[in-house]
Design an enzyme around this catalytic site. Sequence first.
Site, PDB file in Angstrom:
ATOM      1  N   GLU A 261      -2.368  -8.512   0.531  1.00  0.00           N
ATOM      2  CA  GLU A 261      -1.849  -7.492   1.454  1.00  0.00           C
ATOM      3  C   GLU A 261      -2.979  -6.632   2.022  1.00  0.00           C
ATOM      4  O   GLU A 261      -3.857  -6.144   1.288  1.00  0.00           O
ATOM      5  CB  GLU A 261      -0.839  -6.585   0.725  1.00  0.00           C
ATOM      6  CG  GLU A 261      -0.288  -5.493   1.646  1.00  0.00           C
ATOM      7  CD  GLU A 261       0.961  -4.796   1.137  1.00  0.00           C
ATOM      8  OE1 GLU A 261       1.471  -5.162   0.066  1.00  0.00           O
ATOM      9  OE2 GLU A 261       1.423  -3.871   1.835  1.00  0.00           O
TER      10      GLU A 261
ATOM     11  N   LYS B  62       7.283 -11.080  -9.376  1.00  0.00           N
ATOM     12  CA  LYS B  62       5.982 -10.755  -8.768  1.00  0.00           C
ATOM     13  C   LYS B  62       5.497  -9.448  -9.360  1.00  0.00           C
ATOM     14  O   LYS B  62       6.315  -8.570  -9.648  1.00  0.00           O
ATOM     15  CB  LYS B  62       6.091 -10.628  -7.247  1.00  0.00           C
ATOM     16  CG  LYS B  62       4.785 -10.183  -6.580  1.00  0.00           C
ATOM     17  CD  LYS B  62       4.806 -10.314  -5.073  1.00  0.00           C
ATOM     18  CE  LYS B  62       5.339  -9.138  -4.337  1.00  0.00           C
ATOM     19  NZ  LYS B  62       4.655  -7.843  -4.607  1.00  0.00           N
TER      20      LYS B  62
ATOM     21  N   ASP C   9      10.303  -8.558  -7.445  1.00  0.00           N
ATOM     22  CA  ASP C   9       9.197  -7.650  -7.764  1.00  0.00           C
ATOM     23  C   ASP C   9       9.487  -6.885  -9.047  1.00  0.00           C
ATOM     24  O   ASP C   9      10.599  -6.371  -9.229  1.00  0.00           O
ATOM     25  CB  ASP C   9       9.073  -6.618  -6.640  1.00  0.00           C
ATOM     26  CG  ASP C   9       7.788  -6.753  -5.854  1.00  0.00           C
ATOM     27  OD1 ASP C   9       6.852  -7.424  -6.329  1.00  0.00           O
ATOM     28  OD2 ASP C   9       7.725  -6.173  -4.755  1.00  0.00           O
TER      29      ASP C   9
ATOM     30  N   ASP D  23       9.919  -4.578  -3.963  1.00  0.00           N
ATOM     31  CA  ASP D  23      10.233  -3.173  -4.278  1.00  0.00           C
ATOM     32  C   ASP D  23      10.070  -2.303  -3.022  1.00  0.00           C
ATOM     33  O   ASP D  23      10.350  -1.106  -3.048  1.00  0.00           O
ATOM     34  CB  ASP D  23       9.410  -2.653  -5.458  1.00  0.00           C
ATOM     35  CG  ASP D  23       7.913  -2.667  -5.193  1.00  0.00           C
ATOM     36  OD1 ASP D  23       7.481  -3.231  -4.165  1.00  0.00           O
ATOM     37  OD2 ASP D  23       7.165  -2.112  -6.027  1.00  0.00           O
TER      38      ASP D  23
ATOM     39  N   GLU E 283       1.999  -6.509  -9.149  1.00  0.00           N
ATOM     40  CA  GLU E 283       0.764  -6.119  -8.474  1.00  0.00           C
ATOM     41  C   GLU E 283      -0.397  -6.271  -9.449  1.00  0.00           C
ATOM     42  O   GLU E 283      -0.335  -5.794 -10.583  1.00  0.00           O
ATOM     43  CB  GLU E 283       0.888  -4.679  -7.935  1.00  0.00           C
ATOM     44  CG  GLU E 283       1.925  -4.615  -6.824  1.00  0.00           C
ATOM     45  CD  GLU E 283       2.003  -3.261  -6.123  1.00  0.00           C
ATOM     46  OE1 GLU E 283       1.167  -2.371  -6.397  1.00  0.00           O
ATOM     47  OE2 GLU E 283       2.910  -3.104  -5.293  1.00  0.00           O
TER      48      GLU E 283
END
Length: 278
Positions: free
Chosen positions: A189, A120, A90, A51, A122
């Site tokens: 990250e 994916k 994402d 994204d 978060e």
Amino acid sequence: MSSQVQDTIKRITAPDIRARKGGEPIVVLTAYDAPTAAIMDPHCDVLLVGDSLGMAVHGMTSTVGVTLEMMILHGQAVMRGAKRAMVVIDMPFGSYEAGMETAYANAVRVMKETGAQAIKLESGPTAPATIEYLVKRGIPVMGHVGLLPQSINIDGSFKAKGRDEAERARILQSAHDTANAGAFSVVIEGVAESLAREITEAIDKPTIGIGASAACDGQVLVTPDMLGLFDWTPRFVRKYADLRGEIDRAVAGYAADVRARRFPAEVETYFSKKPASP
Ligand code: KIV
């Protein structure tokens, strides 16, 4: 065997990536369009339709405004360009946090409409239960811990994470929970080397680092960053090209040629055929 079957290149799968834990480093780059994906495909194990396209392609200031429709459109383009690499898409902000059933419905849309192999998301506090729900229903999930760009409005900046003990412990726990929930790999990250190493040693799934040191099982970069498309990039990015300079030089050359009537030349021009002589 028909030539169509013979020509089919086997795509890398989630189990293939899962099996690379502690082995040959996993090569991941972001991809947003078909021609670039086709160029990257032979070199990469995974192409991530991140994204980050909100910023990298659409000029947004964060990923918060990215929609499911944008992810699907770019995902379809990448799938047309890539034949061998695994394609992961994402889930954008707001598409998976409200509840597991909404997350499932949106993830199914992404998988059906793009043909990609995985999604994916978060790994915020509600993510592990959602990951387990999705994986049990046939959707491979890549997790993402550490700096979570979709939380920019909570965090207030894109600074590296895990700077104090409490935050470090939270990120480590989140990585454990994400892996135990069934994610086939976990992006880390923006954390210090020591935390990336601790996570990579602690979980049995491959870790993919971005600004998270060489201690991870693989690496990912935002492709326009590593190609040098922007005048500013974070410290952890290595620029492998100067696309910004190349584009600038090419466009300046074209503009100068058009203005001086040097383009198009005869070789770049169609002429009508001479009529045959009687
Ligand atoms: O959106 C993205 O490109 C990502 C990478 C930074 C991992 O999530």
